[in-house]
Design an enzyme around this catalytic site. Structure first.
Site, PDB file in Angstrom:
ATOM      1  N   ASP A 115    -123.730  19.061 -90.309  1.00  0.00           N
ATOM      2  CA  ASP A 115    -125.249  19.012 -91.143  1.00  0.00           C
ATOM      3  C   ASP A 115    -125.888  20.576 -91.312  1.00  0.00           C
ATOM      4  OD1 ASP A 115    -127.565  16.951 -92.213  1.00  0.00           O
ATOM      5  OD2 ASP A 115    -128.412  18.420 -90.318  1.00  0.00           O
ATOM      6  N   GLU A 117    -121.909  19.625 -95.582  1.00  0.00           N
ATOM      7  CA  GLU A 117    -122.840  19.571 -96.334  1.00  0.00           C
ATOM      8  C   GLU A 117    -123.611  20.755 -96.732  1.00  0.00           C
ATOM      9  OE1 GLU A 117    -127.806  17.546 -96.124  1.00  0.00           O
ATOM     10  OE2 GLU A 117    -126.859  18.998 -94.304  1.00  0.00           O
TER      11      GLU A 117
END
Length: 962
Positions: free
Chosen positions: A208, A250
């Site tokens: 992330d 991401e």
């Protein structure tokens, strides 16, 4: 040694279909209003039938829950609301049994401010190792000019902490302090967390917000070069210690800025293609292909072991960071006219509401998702067209409970509606009463069925996940056309697909330059319909509004429809014999897809007659010695996307014998044809004596047996060939990977445990990968199976002049026989518990995990059964309606009882052994005042690996009693 995951192909993620899911939003098993892992386990069959191959789980770790779980307070545990680590392990094992991979989040840019690391850091002295776990400053002027990501809620990237008497850095919410990757201890802790989950068997990690790991003054604090050093460290540790794992980045950046996150194939395996997603919506609204072709032109090449991840929607807003200011204004005007639909720099809406619930637009965008380069990622609920709730705060409007049926709480939970973590959607258009899985399962024309079929179709072609992309440029810019092409160097297999999409609300004509494919046959892939052949002239097409075409450009076209044509004409130098391999080499590619569906439908052993065959292909080896026959394997693909393998031995007979065979056994004939010298038939070879003798020679293990044979008239799932009164050979029709349990257990009981009450093992015939093709065992003269024997006893009773006396006499005899059957059953289980060095048969003690898994299985069966009863209760006769309602009212009590099994002492249950697996009166033969136990295959509908699992012997006892 490296630790292997459940996937065996290192590039499995290229062919994957990923389904994004939040545990709390999917299914609640304990009635507290929050989804959990036990609930998710009960829905894995649904996900498997949908066709997804990888689940991406949003954070499920302990958390204050201020950012949907991305504010993590503990990296190596499970949020108690969702279960515990054992629940997660059960889920992981259950997913892997269904060939579904699991990807979880590794949120390493920041933690929650409630994490013990941060609590220790704020109390520790300045400059201490504890304080340095995070990024601190005495001033909020450091890193000035760095953009604020959450502009709606945050005014600065620095927040003052009263306890620490310093500012701490955060790129996202102020309650999410950033970790300090300049501190080696941070990387050590990240690797520990990574190993914790990968050791458990997790297949992939989503990293992330990784562009923000490192901060440097004078930069944007994004994509700093040192960031890639850290990612390479993570990837190197994974490659050194594990096999076939996925790392997904991401990185919400322009494609050129994302490219470094692949490295030289040594950083992330996958990365999201964020800019493509808004431009798909832009192209649709503008009715112009340019936004898509333009962004793909800006997309650089990536290493061959890497892949883009593409999506239409997810749990966040439809981000508009990677568009120009003008494009952002246009998108807001087109898709978010109400200001409540906007958040940060994006639009917080689901797929169906974004597209005004227009089914044609939804299908069109999904066709792009499934055919553009990359791995498609679906967001839970989009397969049924779920709506959103723009009145919920933050991005929570797209995170509401999954809608399973029209019962209370959409079937998501038994809790009081006020206890749900978020309310279910209840508006007139998207409300759960009309938009739910159960309703769409019952409607063959539903979006769910369409999605399932599209996923199944995509999985048949590797070109979508691995092929190249070539945009074509027809004059009509409202039509997007591109070629996907794939060539497998290992086996020479090629796939070429033309995709044509009408972005307009009106019908559109288009002429496509396909001169490079002149002579090829386009075949529409959904209906397998041939289009006119391509010439050197522009290829004309007309598309309905918002429609699309996938056309496979075949070198030569073969139909998969049942064969209804006249006899095939085949040149033959001599009438008898026509060489089987020569015939198949010339005609199988064209003939088999045409004749196999119709032939299979006529066979008693084909158990899928209620399913629709989409296509069928065949492969074969050399002719068997002394015969004109081969063992042919038919690969049958259904419209649901599932594939099954069937074994069909085929032979050719010519002349008068061919005519007799066609007249006497028409169901055994695949195709009749004419040669230059007379009639011939291609037929099932089991009718041929020479073929049956050849099978016996190949299968027997030891003394020669007589080859005089006949085919049993009682074909079921297999074909049985009886050789005199000495042996019987089962020719398995439906093939599964590995050795058949019937063979494995019979050999063990015969050769190691010396159990006498079964037909003895004599040999087997195996194919590639050890797959059992045929099983040879001793022939056992008998008086019929247990059912026939019991019916014979009843007939004797009812034929007697004094039924009462006869019944009493037979009852006593039946009790004696039941005792004998019980004794033989116990002896069988003792034999299966025979001490051995063979790990496949070594008895094992029950563990708490075993009981927990059994508890889950029973809970699933109860849930499925009661759901089916509830769905059909209106059809029940009045006489049983009351009892059905009473049973449904006990759902909670029944489910609660399953928890007692999960918490019981394992020592109460003895040992797990191999078992019969499908034990009933039909599986015992009455022979000479005794019983023989047969058919250790288990339930054929279940996977072989499941049938080979060790279980409690009481399962067989329960089966026989039932």
């Amino acid at each position: 040694m490296k630790k292997q995951c459940s996937a065996t192909d290192p590039l499995w993620y290229k062919d994957a279909i990923i389904y994004e899911i939040h545990v709390r939003a999917f299914a609640d098993s304990n009635g507290d209003g929050i989804g959990d892992f036990q609930g998710l386990i009960t829905k894995l069959d649904y996900l498997q039938s949908l066709g997804v191959t990888c689940l991406w789980l949003l954070p499920f770790f302990p958390s204050p829950g201020r950012d949907d779980g991305y504010d993590i307070a503990h990296y190596t545990d499970v949020n108690p609301a969702y279960g515990n680590l054992n629940d997660f392990k059960q889920f992981l094992n259950a997913a892997h049994k269904r060939n579904i991979q699991v990807m979880i989040e590794l949120v390493i840019n920041h933690t929650s401010d409630q994490h013990p690391w941060f609590q220790a850091a704020r109390s520790a002295p300045k400059g201490s190792p504890e304080r340095n776990m995070y990024v601190w400053s005495d001033t909020d002027k450091l890193y000035e000019g760095v953009r604020i990501i959450f502009t709606d809620t945050e005014k600065s990237n620095w927040t003052w902490d009263e306890v620490a008497q310093q500012y701490y850095w955060h790129r996202f919410f102020s309650h999410q302090p950033d970790l300090n990757f300049d501190n080696p201890r941070v990387m050590e802790e990240v690797l520990n967390a990574m190993r914790f989950w990968m050791d458990m068997g997790v297949d992939g990690l989503r990293l992330d917000a990784i562009p923000y790991l490192i901060e440097r003054d004078g930069t944007s604090c994004e994509n700093v070069p040192e960031t890639h050093v850290k990612i390479k460290q993570i990837r190197a540790a994974i490659d050194d210690e594990y096999e076939n794992r996925l790392v997904l980045a991401e990185a919400n950046m322009w494609p050129a800025d994302v490219r470094p996150y692949f490295g030289d194939g040594d950083e992330c395996n996958m990365a999201f293609h964020f800019p493509l997603m808004p431009r798909i919506y832009m192209a649709l609204r503008q009715e112009d292909r340019l936004p898509i072709t333009d962004i793909m032109a800006q997309t650089p090449e990536i290493p061959p072991n890497c892949q883009w991840g593409i999506f239409l929607r997810n749990h966040d807003e439809l981000t508009l960071e990677m568009v120009t200011d003008e494009e952002r204004d246009y998108m807001n005007l087109a898709y978010a006219a109400d200001a409540r639909m906007r958040i940060n720099v994006g639009i917080r809406r689901r797929l169906a509401p974004l597209l005004d619930n227009n089914r044609h637009r939804i299908e069109l965008l999904n066709s792009l998702l499934l055919s553009m380069p990359g791995t498609p990622i679906l967001y839970y609920g989009d397969e049924i067209g779920m709506g959103d709730n723009i009145y919920l705060g933050d991005r929570n409007g797209v995170r509401t409970p999954m809608q399973w049926n029209s019962d209370r709480n959409a079937g998501f939970s038994r809790a009081d509606p006020a206890r749900l973590y978020f309310p279910v959607i209840m508006d007139g258009t998207y409300g759960y009463q009309s938009v739910n899985v159960e309703a769409q399962e019952a409607n063959p024309s539903s979006l769910l069925h369409w999605t399932r079929n599209m996923l199944a179709l995509r999985k048949l072609f590797q070109v979508f996940g691995r092929g190249t992309l070539q945009f074509l440029s027809p004059d009509n810019r409202k039509v997007l056309t591109y070629i996907r092409d794939y060539h497998d160097e290992s086996d020479g297999h090629s796939e070429t697909v033309l995709c044509v999409c009408n972005l307009s609300r009106f019908a559109q004509p288009v002429s496509v330059d396909l001169q490079q494919f002149a002579g090829r046959q386009p075949v529409e892939m959904l209906g397998y319909v041939p289009f006119p052949k391509i010439t050197d002239q522009p290829y004309p097409l007309t598309l309905a509004p918002y429609s699309f075409l996938w056309l496979e450009l075949q070198e030569s076209f073969t139909t998969a429809a049942p064969d209804t044509s006249g006899p095939t004409h085949v040149a033959a130098a001599t009438l008898d014999p026509i060489a089987i391999n020569e015939f198949l080499d010339q005609h199988a590619a064209e003939l088999m897809p045409a004749v196999l569906p119709g032939f299979l439908a006529r066979q008693r052993w084909f158990g899928a007659k209620s399913r629709t065959i989409a296509s069928a292909q065949a492969s074969y080896g050399s002719a068997l010695d002394g015969t004109n026959a081969v063992l042919l394997t038919a690969s049958v693909v259904y419209t649901s996307g599932e594939t099954e393998l069937y074994q069909i031995p085929v032979a050719i007979t010519a002349g008068a014998a061919a005519s007799r065979l066609q007249a006497d056994s028409p169901n055994k004939v695949l195709k009749a044809f004419e040669t230059s010298e007379g009639p011939a038939v291609l037929h099932d070879a089991t009718v041929d004596e020479a073929f049956r003798a050849a099978l016996l020679r190949m299968a027997e293990d030891g003394d020669e047996l007589p080859d005089q044979s006949r085919v049993s008239s009682a074909e079921q799932s297999n074909t049985s060939i009886i050789y005199g009164d000495r042996a019987i050979l089962k020719l398995y029709r439906k093939l599964g990977q590995g050795e058949n349990p019937d063979v494995e257990i019979s050999r063990f009981l015969t050769q190691q445990a010396h159990f006498g009450n079964i037909p003895a093992y004599l040999g087997q015939l195996r194919g590639e990968g050890g797959t059992t093709l045929a099983f040879l065992q001793a022939f056992a003269p008998n008086e019929g199976d247990g059912w026939e024997w019991m019916l014979a006893q009843l007939q004797t009773v009812f034929a007697a002049s004094d039924i009462k006396d006869a019944l009493s006499e037979k009852a006593k005899a039946s009790l004696d026989d039941a005792a004998l059957l019980g004794k033989r059953t116990a002896e069988m289980h003792l034999a299966l518990a025979h001490e051995t060095d063979d790990p496949a048969f070594t008895p094992m003690a029950f563990t708490p995990d075993d009981l927990a898994a059994d508890s889950t299985r029973v809970r699933q069966q109860i849930t499925v059964s009661l759901d089916a009863l509830n769905a059909n209760i209106s059809r029940l006769p009045e006489a049983v309606m009351g009892r059905a309602v009473q049973l449904l009212s006990k759902r909670g009590e029944l489910l609660d009882r399953t928890h007692a099994l999960a918490t019981a002492s394992p020592y109460r249950f003895g040992r797990r052994t191999r078992v019969h697996g499908d034990y009933h009166l039909g599986q015992v033969l009455r022979s000479a005042d005794d019983f023989l136990i047969v058919d250790f295959e288990g339930e054929p509908a279940r996977p072989v690996e499941e049938r080979r699992q060790k279980q409690s012997p009481l399962r067989d006892v329960a089966g026989m009693l039932r």
